[in-house]
Design a protein around this motif. Structure first.
Motif, PDB file in Angstrom:
ATOM      1  N   ALA A 176     -31.977   2.114 -17.657  1.00  0.00           N
ATOM      2  CA  ALA A 176     -33.213   2.479 -17.156  1.00  0.00           C
ATOM      3  C   ALA A 176     -33.556   1.610 -15.718  1.00  0.00           C
ATOM      4  O   ALA A 176     -34.008   2.119 -14.922  1.00  0.00           O
ATOM      5  N   VAL A 177     -33.275   0.289 -15.948  1.00  0.00           N
ATOM      6  CA  VAL A 177     -33.363  -0.449 -14.962  1.00  0.00           C
ATOM      7  C   VAL A 177     -32.380  -0.261 -13.565  1.00  0.00           C
ATOM      8  O   VAL A 177     -32.751  -0.068 -12.399  1.00  0.00           O
ATOM      9  N   VAL A 178     -31.223   0.085 -14.070  1.00  0.00           N
ATOM     10  CA  VAL A 178     -29.988   0.507 -13.068  1.00  0.00           C
ATOM     11  C   VAL A 178     -30.405   1.769 -12.482  1.00  0.00           C
ATOM     12  O   VAL A 178     -30.418   1.988 -11.250  1.00  0.00           O
ATOM     13  N   ASN A 179     -31.024   2.681 -13.397  1.00  0.00           N
ATOM     14  CA  ASN A 179     -31.326   3.985 -12.903  1.00  0.00           C
ATOM     15  C   ASN A 179     -32.499   4.055 -11.736  1.00  0.00           C
ATOM     16  O   ASN A 179     -32.340   4.337 -10.630  1.00  0.00           O
ATOM     17  N   LEU A 180     -33.403   2.915 -11.999  1.00  0.00           N
ATOM     18  CA  LEU A 180     -34.683   2.708 -11.045  1.00  0.00           C
ATOM     19  C   LEU A 180     -33.934   2.269  -9.839  1.00  0.00           C
ATOM     20  O   LEU A 180     -34.363   2.721  -8.773  1.00  0.00           O
ATOM     21  N   LEU A 181     -33.053   1.351  -9.691  1.00  0.00           N
ATOM     22  CA  LEU A 181     -32.631   0.568  -8.678  1.00  0.00           C
ATOM     23  C   LEU A 181     -31.850   1.620  -7.921  1.00  0.00           C
ATOM     24  O   LEU A 181     -31.561   1.712  -6.485  1.00  0.00           O
ATOM     25  N   ALA A 182     -30.859   2.576  -8.522  1.00  0.00           N
ATOM     26  CA  ALA A 182     -30.049   3.278  -7.824  1.00  0.00           C
ATOM     27  C   ALA A 182     -30.951   4.341  -7.171  1.00  0.00           C
ATOM     28  O   ALA A 182     -30.399   4.785  -6.136  1.00  0.00           O
ATOM     29  N   VAL A 183     -32.044   4.879  -7.879  1.00  0.00           N
ATOM     30  CA  VAL A 183     -32.627   5.797  -7.282  1.00  0.00           C
ATOM     31  C   VAL A 183     -33.346   5.436  -5.783  1.00  0.00           C
ATOM     32  O   VAL A 183     -33.309   5.946  -4.793  1.00  0.00           O
ATOM     33  N   TYR A 184     -33.840   4.237  -6.058  1.00  0.00           N
ATOM     34  CA  TYR A 184     -34.474   3.700  -4.687  1.00  0.00           C
ATOM     35  C   TYR A 184     -33.430   3.208  -3.737  1.00  0.00           C
ATOM     36  O   TYR A 184     -33.919   2.936  -2.397  1.00  0.00           O
ATOM     37  N   THR A 185     -32.236   2.857  -3.847  1.00  0.00           N
ATOM     38  CA  THR A 185     -31.200   2.668  -3.025  1.00  0.00           C
ATOM     39  C   THR A 185     -30.852   3.816  -2.348  1.00  0.00           C
ATOM     40  O   THR A 185     -30.777   3.748  -1.055  1.00  0.00           O
ATOM     41  N   SER A 186     -30.840   5.051  -2.987  1.00  0.00           N
ATOM     42  CA  SER A 186     -30.602   6.117  -2.183  1.00  0.00           C
ATOM     43  C   SER A 186     -31.665   6.554  -1.172  1.00  0.00           C
ATOM     44  O   SER A 186     -31.424   7.097  -0.067  1.00  0.00           O
ATOM     45  N   TRP A 204     -40.479  -5.703   1.507  1.00  0.00           N
ATOM     46  CA  TRP A 204     -40.933  -4.501   1.762  1.00  0.00           C
ATOM     47  C   TRP A 204     -40.332  -3.515   0.852  1.00  0.00           C
ATOM     48  O   TRP A 204     -41.038  -2.751   0.089  1.00  0.00           O
ATOM     49  N   MET A 205     -38.889  -3.782   0.513  1.00  0.00           N
ATOM     50  CA  MET A 205     -38.393  -3.019  -0.672  1.00  0.00           C
ATOM     51  C   MET A 205     -38.646  -3.143  -1.795  1.00  0.00           C
ATOM     52  O   MET A 205     -38.985  -2.196  -2.648  1.00  0.00           O
ATOM     53  N   LEU A 206     -38.881  -4.680  -2.095  1.00  0.00           N
ATOM     54  CA  LEU A 206     -39.465  -4.883  -3.424  1.00  0.00           C
ATOM     55  C   LEU A 206     -40.685  -4.169  -3.674  1.00  0.00           C
ATOM     56  O   LEU A 206     -41.087  -3.763  -5.017  1.00  0.00           O
ATOM     57  N   THR A 207     -41.680  -4.372  -2.732  1.00  0.00           N
ATOM     58  CA  THR A 207     -42.952  -3.881  -2.756  1.00  0.00           C
ATOM     59  C   THR A 207     -43.194  -2.250  -3.156  1.00  0.00           C
ATOM     60  O   THR A 207     -43.809  -1.647  -3.786  1.00  0.00           O
ATOM     61  N   GLU A 208     -41.969  -1.647  -2.672  1.00  0.00           N
ATOM     62  CA  GLU A 208     -41.902   0.051  -2.893  1.00  0.00           C
ATOM     63  C   GLU A 208     -41.159   0.181  -4.308  1.00  0.00           C
ATOM     64  O   GLU A 208     -41.983   1.282  -4.882  1.00  0.00           O
ATOM     65  N   ILE A 209     -40.529  -0.657  -4.980  1.00  0.00           N
ATOM     66  CA  ILE A 209     -40.143  -0.468  -6.249  1.00  0.00           C
ATOM     67  C   ILE A 209     -41.082  -0.747  -7.328  1.00  0.00           C
ATOM     68  O   ILE A 209     -41.152  -0.347  -8.369  1.00  0.00           O
ATOM     69  N   MET A 210     -41.733  -2.089  -6.916  1.00  0.00           N
ATOM     70  CA  MET A 210     -42.566  -2.687  -8.255  1.00  0.00           C
ATOM     71  C   MET A 210     -43.845  -1.695  -8.779  1.00  0.00           C
ATOM     72  O   MET A 210     -43.976  -1.751  -9.856  1.00  0.00           O
ATOM     73  N   PRO A 211     -44.269  -0.817  -7.987  1.00  0.00           N
ATOM     74  CA  PRO A 211     -45.319  -0.091  -8.592  1.00  0.00           C
ATOM     75  C   PRO A 211     -44.733   0.879  -9.619  1.00  0.00           C
ATOM     76  O   PRO A 211     -45.254   1.210 -10.719  1.00  0.00           O
ATOM     77  N   VAL A 212     -43.504   1.278  -9.508  1.00  0.00           N
ATOM     78  CA  VAL A 212     -42.857   2.312 -10.368  1.00  0.00           C
ATOM     79  C   VAL A 212     -42.613   1.442 -11.598  1.00  0.00           C
ATOM     80  O   VAL A 212     -42.570   1.854 -12.694  1.00  0.00           O
ATOM     81  N   ALA A 213     -41.908   0.134 -11.379  1.00  0.00           N
ATOM     82  CA  ALA A 213     -41.654  -0.648 -12.631  1.00  0.00           C
ATOM     83  C   ALA A 213     -42.879  -0.991 -13.291  1.00  0.00           C
ATOM     84  O   ALA A 213     -42.986  -0.911 -14.552  1.00  0.00           O
ATOM     85  N   ILE A 250     -50.480 -11.645   4.665  1.00  0.00           N
ATOM     86  CA  ILE A 250     -50.973 -10.592   3.422  1.00  0.00           C
ATOM     87  C   ILE A 250     -51.323  -9.149   3.976  1.00  0.00           C
ATOM     88  O   ILE A 250     -51.411  -8.490   3.203  1.00  0.00           O
ATOM     89  N   SER A 251     -51.853  -9.318   5.292  1.00  0.00           N
ATOM     90  CA  SER A 251     -52.039  -7.932   5.794  1.00  0.00           C
ATOM     91  C   SER A 251     -50.712  -7.058   5.804  1.00  0.00           C
ATOM     92  O   SER A 251     -50.888  -5.948   5.448  1.00  0.00           O
ATOM     93  N   LEU A 252     -49.504  -7.671   6.192  1.00  0.00           N
ATOM     94  CA  LEU A 252     -48.204  -6.929   6.194  1.00  0.00           C
ATOM     95  C   LEU A 252     -47.947  -6.527   4.564  1.00  0.00           C
ATOM     96  O   LEU A 252     -47.471  -5.292   4.347  1.00  0.00           O
ATOM     97  N   TRP A 253     -48.213  -7.518   3.511  1.00  0.00           N
ATOM     98  CA  TRP A 253     -47.770  -7.186   2.503  1.00  0.00           C
ATOM     99  C   TRP A 253     -48.690  -5.631   2.075  1.00  0.00           C
ATOM    100  O   TRP A 253     -48.550  -4.961   1.091  1.00  0.00           O
ATOM    101  N   VAL A 254     -50.232  -5.872   2.372  1.00  0.00           N
ATOM    102  CA  VAL A 254     -51.115  -4.811   2.087  1.00  0.00           C
ATOM    103  C   VAL A 254     -50.524  -3.503   2.605  1.00  0.00           C
ATOM    104  O   VAL A 254     -50.797  -2.392   1.956  1.00  0.00           O
ATOM    105  N   GLN A 255     -50.083  -3.604   3.806  1.00  0.00           N
ATOM    106  CA  GLN A 255     -49.614  -2.505   4.326  1.00  0.00           C
ATOM    107  C   GLN A 255     -48.452  -1.772   3.745  1.00  0.00           C
ATOM    108  O   GLN A 255     -48.236  -0.708   3.506  1.00  0.00           O
ATOM    109  N   ASN A 256     -47.515  -2.825   3.337  1.00  0.00           N
ATOM    110  CA  ASN A 256     -46.376  -2.332   2.654  1.00  0.00           C
ATOM    111  C   ASN A 256     -47.015  -1.641   1.115  1.00  0.00           C
ATOM    112  O   ASN A 256     -46.186  -0.536   0.753  1.00  0.00           O
TER     113      ASN A 256
END
Length: 462
Positions: free
Chosen positions: A307-317, A342-351, A16-22
């Motif tokens: 739009a979904v592909v664009n979101l994933l492409a941006v975060y891939t870069s 960690w990567m999914l946690t970065e993407i989900m706020p935008v989604a 949980i602590s790791l997820w909160v930090q992410n």
């Protein structure tokens, strides 16, 4: 077992602590990639709203009379004139002479509810008896069986008895209020004038209004007032048949027992769902009848997918530029699965921001009265689209995870380059497909309108 329990609790707290930090890191990184996140969230919002509206439009156009009980069991009888099959214009119609519909009624008695109705009329209503103070109302000539076939909600009176009595009418709730200012008006009279309607009309019953789009746009039901000459087979006065059944195959099988004169022996009867009869009631195929709703749904799917592909492409870069951080996490003991989280946690706020923007846009459009059809079903469509977006984002996160893991392995092997993402090509293809399809639809509609309206040509003449 007692020794393992504190260890499991410690591991859970650590997760949980790791997820909160992410999550905190993801929110901080939004500042450094603000314009990219904004564009991605806006694209998601537009795609979600467009697909929601397109799905609702398609559902509305294919679910007429949805407010009636068990509306999917309602069918309209259609006959095909097979003697004209060799011609270009095959005669297909739901209208038949009175003897034919009476045969259908007697044939299906006890097996299905049969409703017979005739032409739609627009009588002039004189609420206070003065000829200068009148308005028009839409009326439907109906036999008593229509009450049970449609499953009308009766507010007062006996609509079946009213439709069996000349000079009596069945009013909808809104028309009763318009004429009398109230709904408890059974037995009261008003003046009306139209085809086969003249003089005082007595209110025999009041029923609930149609709550949505209906095959029948009526404000009142009137007895058919059948004339003697209508019992001939010449078709001078035509009627239609509505059937309520949960076994349409058995009903269509019973059609083979219909006796027809020699000049009509080539008629073939079949059932079509009432919910699509307004489009397919004259023999049109489903694809032809619903071409535009289907096409715009496809356009919306392409836009949302883009739009979904664009979101994933941006975060891939973005993640490809942070391979060192990925390597540091691995060196500190983070597994490949934890890095994927960690990567999914970065993407989900935008989604989630895109979903929130879409919700705000939908509520604003609903507040402005720009949402057509059944509002509750619009929210159902919105929930379905949001669910699909979340599934796509979670599943699509596998792409940036794969690219970063590959870059990490190349770095460990001494590779000088991690490669680059080509996902943007798919975005271009999706947008190009949607744009070209939209342009082609616009050209077809403009050309069709020009040929049929501006030049005065009819489709049969062409």
């Amino acid at each position: 077992m007692g020794r393992m329990k504190p260890r499991k609790q410690f591991e859970a707290m650590g997760t949980i602590s790791l997820w909160v930090q992410n999550l905190k890191q993801a929110l901080r990184n939004l500042r450094s990639h603000g314009w990219q996140a904004g564009i991605s969230a806006t694209g998601l919002a537009v795609g979600i709203v467009c697909l929601t509206f397109s799905l609702n439009w398609l559902w509305t156009e294919t679910n007429y009379d949805y407010f009636r009980p068990d509306y999917k069991d309602l069918y309209l009888v259609q006959h095909d004139d097979t003697a004209r099959l060799t011609h270009l214009n095959t005669h297909t119609s739901p209208y038949m002479p009175l003897p034919v519909v009476m045969l259908l009624d007697s044939l299906l008695e006890g097996e299905a509810e049969v409703g017979i109705f005739g032409m739609t009329v627009r009588p002039q209503i004189y609420p206070d008896g003065r000829e200068e103070a009148y308005f028009y109302a839409s009326g439907l000539l109906s036999f008593p069986g229509m009450v049970r076939a449609l499953g009308l909600t009766v507010l007062s009176g006996d609509p079946e008895k009213a439709l069996a009595t000349p000079g009596h009418v069945v009013l909808t709730e809104s028309l009763a209020r318009k004429i009398f200012g109230k709904t408890g008006v059974v037995g009261q009279t008003f003046e009306a004038s139209a085809y086969r309607i003249t003089g005082a009309q007595t209110v025999g019953a009041v029923v609930a209004d149609n709550e949505g789009d209906s095959y029948w746009g009526y404000e009142m039901l009137l007895p058919p007032n059948v004339q003697e000459w209508e019992w001939g087979w010449d078709g001078s006065q035509l009627y239609s048949v509505c059937i309520r059944t949960d076994d349409p195959a058995a009903v269509e099988k019973a059609f083979s027992r219909i006796y027809l004169p020699l000049d009509k022996s080539h008629w073939k009867f079949r059932l079509i769902p009432l919910r699509t009869a307004h489009k397919t009631g004259y023999g049109e195929s489903f694809l032809h009848a619903y071409f535009y709703p289907l096409a715009f749904t496809l356009i919306s799917v392409l836009l949302l997918w883009s739009a979904v592909v664009n979101l994933l492409a941006v975060y891939t870069s973005v993640f490809l530029g942070r391979v060192r951080e990925y390597a540091l996490r691995r060196s500190l003991g983070a597994s490949a699965w934890q890095n994927a989280v960690w990567m999914l946690t970065e993407i989900m706020p935008v989604a989630l921001s895109g979903i929130l923007l879409g919700c705000v846009a939908l509520e604003w459009l609903a507040h402005e009265g720009q949402v057509p059809g059944n509002l509750s079903h619009v929210y159902v469509c919105f929930a379905q689209v949001v669910g699909a977006v979340l599934v796509l984002v979670v599943a699509g996160t596998g792409y940036p995870v794969h690219k970063v893991r590959r870059a990490y392995r190349l770095t460990l092997g001494g590779g000088g380059s991690a490669g680059r993402s080509h996902a943007w090509l798919l975005v271009v293809q999706c947008f190009a497909s949607a744009f070209l399809l939209f342009i082609s639809l616009g050209m077809q509609r403009q050309l069709s309108g020009m040929m049929n309206q501006d030049l005065g040509f009819e489709r049969e003449d062409i």
